[in-house]
Write an enzyme that holds these catalytic residues in place. Structure first.
Site, PDB file in Angstrom:
ATOM      1  CG  HIS A   1      -2.275   0.540   0.977  1.00  0.00           C
ATOM      2  ND1 HIS A   1      -2.522   1.562   0.079  1.00  0.00           N
ATOM      3  CD2 HIS A   1      -3.495   0.229   1.514  1.00  0.00           C
ATOM      4  CE1 HIS A   1      -3.809   1.832   0.068  1.00  0.00           C
ATOM      5  NE2 HIS A   1      -4.435   1.043   0.922  1.00  0.00           N
TER       6      HIS A   1
ATOM      7  N   GLY B   1      -2.469   3.444  -9.750  1.00  0.00           N
ATOM      8  CA  GLY B   1      -1.564   4.529  -9.413  1.00  0.00           C
ATOM      9  C   GLY B   1      -1.213   5.372 -10.615  1.00  0.00           C
TER      10      GLY B   1
ATOM     11  CD  GLU C   1      -7.943   2.877 -11.880  1.00  0.00           C
ATOM     12  OE1 GLU C   1      -7.656   3.886 -12.580  1.00  0.00           O
ATOM     13  OE2 GLU C   1      -8.222   2.944 -10.680  1.00  0.00           O
ATOM     14  CG  LEU C   2      -2.020   3.040 -15.342  1.00  0.00           C
ATOM     15  CD1 LEU C   2      -1.111   3.072 -16.559  1.00  0.00           C
ATOM     16  CD2 LEU C   2      -1.236   2.714 -14.084  1.00  0.00           C
TER      17      LEU C   2
ATOM     18  CB  CYS D   1      -8.449   7.450 -11.409  1.00  0.00           C
ATOM     19  SG  CYS D   1      -9.373   6.080 -10.687  1.00  0.00           S
TER      20      CYS D   1
ATOM     21  CD  GLU E   1      -4.894  11.358 -12.760  1.00  0.00           C
ATOM     22  OE1 GLU E   1      -5.860  10.683 -12.366  1.00  0.00           O
ATOM     23  OE2 GLU E   1      -3.719  10.932 -12.759  1.00  0.00           O
TER      24      GLU E   1
END
Length: 461
Positions: free
Chosen positions: A157, A212, A234-235, A268, A365
């Protein structure tokens, strides 16, 4: 190797806990125990694994009042949202408790002269590299289906939510899962790249999943590729929120506030680029700004707080850079645009108008309370602007004609498309992205099967 991890309360800037990073020997012991536990767990019948998920749902709800304040303290999430995160995890556990056995059941295939079927068998021990923005839910949405599938979980984590990682590990044990089946590693920040790369190369690790940044995803994905191991990434996301000329503007603007500023904008799947038809742009923007200015930023422990602090001070600095550079490039600042005074890592809810490709607020982002509004002259330009970004996670389209919205969505690349609704994850539906938002799917049947060996059986008659 190995140093200390200092966890800081982002609402005050004060340290709240210190953890000693594990040495390579301690990590080795943890991996060996987790590997052994996963091999034993793989032999447990699927209905029994699913029954443990049902117990986990109950345990999550029983400990909501302990988990939620820990999330609030470690990453600054408003308390109501932290409680919602725990409940969503419990709902997901319930889903797999009910449906896991059916999803994983053998699938018979009609073949002349043979008996054939497809089986979904455990992959083994899966390394999960998880982010800080949803300390409980991010782990649970991967771990629950993976455990029901018969795998073990080795959790790395984010260091700033180490307390949450250890609490989640203990929760699985309390829910009846075997010791060491879910193992949280305590890795100091400087050691993370080397430790993660070494673990991916380890033959006891069957696969890896990461949620991340793109930089972390590139490192993990390439390491998994070299080791010929399955990976799910999963970005980042820079979701488009498209408002067409026939949309209900008041409803769209109210939804836009929620879509952008949930979790203080640190998600995200938060809508980030608001692409609005020119004929309704002024009306939408005015209503949107009024809604943003009404948001209450403050102490995340207070129930009327809607926007908490950013999780780290460097994240606040990144948002400030994106605002400043976008304004220099021609964007107009409509509200916000600077840190809030006082302790903690607070930033004003911010809206920029006249944005577009070439500006950081549009191209990058934006992981915080910053919204970028762009004007489109017709549907063709709306599609072009929505596709102009490097990411492809979610999409939201607002229109009075659902058919028109669906047709437009089919021309925009994303992992999910929501019409007249805010993008969200749901255990009943696959979740994941395209382009620089990653690959692979979590949740639903796809999520439970991602980390299985899809095995063919053929018995000649």
């Amino acid at each position: 190797m190995s140093g200390s991890i200092e966890v800081v309360n982002p609402a005050t800037g004060e340290p709240i806990a210190t953890y000693e990073g594990w040495s390579p020997d301690r990590i080795e012991t943890a991996v060996e125990r987790a590997h052994a536990a996963s091999r034993t767990w793989a032999l447990v019948p699927v209905p029994e694994r699913a029954a443990r998920a049902a117990r986990l749902a109950r345990t999550l709800r029983e400990h909501k009042d302990r988990l939620a304040p820990l999330v609030v303290a470690e990453m600054g999430k408003p308390v109501g949202e932290a409680e919602g995160e725990v409940e969503k995890s419990a709902v997901t556990a319930d889903y797999y408790a009910r449906h896991g056995a059916g999803i994983l059941a053998d699938e018979r295939v009609e073949v002349d002269g043979a008996e054939a079927w497809v089986a979904y068998e455990p992959a083994g021990l899966v390394l999960a590299v998880m982010p800080w923005n949803f300390p409980v839910w991010q782990v649970m949405r991967f771990a629950i289906p993976s455990l029901v599938a018969g795998n073990g979980v080795l959790l790395k984590h984010a260091p700033n939510v180490t307390g949450s990682a250890l609490a989640v590990q203990d929760l699985f044990v309390e829910a009846g899962f075997p010791d060491h089946l879910v193992t949280a590693l305590v890795v100091a920040e400087p050691d993370v790249p080397e430790t993660t790369a070494r673990l991916i190369e380890d033959d006891r690790i069957a696969a890896v999943t990461l949620t991340g940044s793109n930089r972390a995803g590139a490192a993990v994905g390439s390491a998994a590729g070299r080791a010929a191991k399955k990976s799910v990434l999963e970005l980042g996301g820079s979701d488009a929120f498209v408002v067409l000329d026939d949309a209900d503007i008041e409803a769209a603007a109210a939804a836009a506030v929620k879509a952008r500023f949930t979790n203080s904008g640190q998600s995200c799947v938060c809508a980030k680029r608001f692409i609005v038809d020119a004929s309704v742009a002024d009306a939408f923007t005015s209503a949107f700004v009024v809604g943003v200015q009404a948001l209450r930023a403050g102490d995340p422990r207070e129930r009327d707080t809607q926007v908490g602090p950013l999780a780290r001070d460097d994240l606040r600095a990144a948002i400030q850079r994106q605002v400043d550079e976008s304004v220099v490039a021609g964007a107009r600042l409509l509200t916000g645009g600077k840190p809030l005074p006082g302790a903690g890592y607070f930033y004003q809810p911010t809206v920029l108008a006249d944005t577009g490709p070439g500006m950081p607020a549009f191209d990058e982002e934006t992981f915080g309370p910053l919204a970028a509004v762009a004007v489109a002259h017709g549907d063709e330009e709306a599609v072009r602007l929505a596709n102009a970004g490097a990411y492809g996670l979610g999409l939201s389209v607002w229109t009075a004609d659902a058919g028109r919205g669906i047709a437009l969505a089919r021309r925009i690349t994303s992992g999910a498309a929501f019409i007249n609704a805010v993008v969200a994850s749901d255990p009943r539906l696959p979740f994941g992205g395209t382009k620089r938002s990653g690959y692979g799917r979590e949740l639903a049947a796809a999520g439970v099967r991602e980390f299985t060996n899809t095995r063919t059986y053929w018995v000649g008659t």
